[in-house]
Design an enzyme around this catalytic site. Structure first.
Site, short mmCIF file in Angstrom:
data_model
loop_
_atom_site.label_atom_id
_atom_site.label_comp_id
_atom_site.label_asym_id
_atom_site.label_seq_id
_atom_site.Cartn_x
_atom_site.Cartn_y
_atom_site.Cartn_z
N LYS A 60 50.64 128.12 23.09
CA LYS A 60 51.69 127.74 24.06
C LYS A 60 52.30 126.40 23.65
CE LYS A 60 49.37 130.60 27.46
NZ LYS A 60 49.01 130.87 28.85
N HIS A 70 55.86 137.43 26.85
CA HIS A 70 54.86 136.71 27.63
C HIS A 70 55.40 136.44 29.04
CE1 HIS A 70 51.92 133.82 28.95
NE2 HIS A 70 51.14 134.23 27.96
N GLU A 83 55.17 133.97 30.85
CA GLU A 83 55.79 132.63 30.99
C GLU A 83 57.23 132.65 30.48
OE1 GLU A 83 52.66 130.54 28.93
OE2 GLU A 83 51.30 131.02 30.59
N GLU A 124 48.21 141.24 30.13
CA GLU A 124 47.86 139.93 30.69
C GLU A 124 48.26 139.87 32.16
OE1 GLU A 124 47.63 136.85 27.26
OE2 GLU A 124 49.65 136.85 28.07
N GLY A 144 45.34 131.29 32.88
CA GLY A 144 45.13 129.87 33.12
C GLY A 144 44.51 129.56 34.48
N SER A 165 42.34 134.08 31.01
CA SER A 165 41.05 133.40 31.19
C SER A 165 39.91 134.07 30.41
CB SER A 165 40.69 133.27 32.67
OG SER A 165 41.67 132.50 33.35
P1 13P Z 1 44.57 131.67 29.29
O1 13P Z 1 43.60 132.19 28.26
O2 13P Z 1 44.72 130.18 29.25
O3 13P Z 1 44.32 132.22 30.65
O4 13P Z 1 46.02 132.22 28.83
C1 13P Z 1 46.18 133.57 28.53
C2 13P Z 1 47.50 133.76 27.93
O5 13P Z 1 48.53 133.60 28.59
C3 13P Z 1 47.57 134.11 26.50
O6 13P Z 1 48.85 134.49 26.14
#
Ligand code: 13P
Length: 252
Positions: free
Chosen positions: A11, A96, A98, A168, A174, A214
């Site tokens: 990220k 993703h 995000e 995901e 996160g 996570s």
């Molecule tokens: P985390 O492992 O920090 O939860 O993030 C997962 C993720 O978004 C991977 O692309």
């Protein structure tokens, strides 16, 4: 047997120097203990060239976290799929949550990005997954199906062979809240069935479907033991060599 994959997604973390150190750290650990799965480092654009130079390509592949939805030209600040490919990176993470959530990436935009990535010889790690609200309304299956139909089911079966799916759930990213291995397996099996309906059983059986959200050394083994979970896409736990290696080790 389909490919097992542990991929990091850094990220927006690490300066260039820190990123090189991290890549070196992972590479050193894998030199001592060769991985039993494909290992990918997903890094910001500016790290790609240096990380490609730093790691042993036989141990580690490199991925971008995004690419443009346009081929080239007057799009200030954008980075094209051809540019990503020219660094030596072999993969790109697209879709993703995000990017979808903070940067308004729609099914249509992602469809363009996926096509340009494939046309430029990149493999795509395509992310799908529902929000907490959608999970609570029991809409997770409809959400992931629509995300696949909206951006990757236009591809031919030959093109689709270059797609890795990452499931995901947004509520697990996160948050420290992992999907249980049974919850994850249930939707992974569903995703595979949707791919089978579209492309046939053989293509579906050959598609790697990663879990993300996570995922860490302490839960990776249980998740990866499930028949339809083919590895992980790792955020937070990919930022330290030992943490990331702990997840790769789940396949040893
Ligand atoms: P985390 O492992 O920090 O939860 O993030 C997962 C993720 O978004 C991977 O692309």
């Amino acid at each position: 047997m389909r490919n097992k994959i542990v991929a990091g997604n850094w990220k927006m973390n690490k300066t260039l120097q820190e990123g090189i150190e991290l890549a070196k750290g992972v590479n050193d650990l894998l030199k001592k203990n060769a991985p039993k799965c494909t290992v990918i480092l997903g890094t910001p654009f500016i790290h790609l060239t240096e990380v490609v130079k730093t790691v042993d390509n036989k141990l580690i592949k490199v991925s971008a976290e995004n690419c443009a939805d346009k081929e080239k030209g007057a799009y200030t600040g954008e980075v094209s799929a051809a540019m990503v490919k020219s660094t030596g990176a072999e993969y790109v993470i697209l879709g993703h949550s995000e990017r979808r959530g903070y940067y308004g990436e729609t099914y249509e935009i992602l469809k363009e990005k996926v096509q340009l990535a494939l046309a430029n010889g990149l493999k795509v790690i395509f992310c799908i997954g529902e929000s907490l609200e959608e999970r609570e309304a029991n809409k997770q299956n409809a959400v992931v199906k629509a995300e696949l139909e909206g951006s990757v089911f236009n591809l031919s079966a030959a093109e689709f062979a270059n797609i890795v799916i990452a499931y995901e759930p947004i509520w697990a990213i996160g948050t420290g809240k992992t999907a249980t291995s049974d919850q994850a397996e249930e939707i992974h099996a569903y995703i595979r069935s949707v791919i089978a309906d579209k492309y046939g059983k053989e293509v579906a059986e050959n598609t790697s479907i990663l879990y993300g959200g996570s995922c860490k050394a302490s839960n990776a083994k249980e998740l990866f033991a499930k028949p339809d979970i083919d590895g992980g896409l790792i955020g937070g736990a990919s930022l330290k060599p030992e943490d990331f290696y702990g997840i790769i080790e789940a396949y040893n």
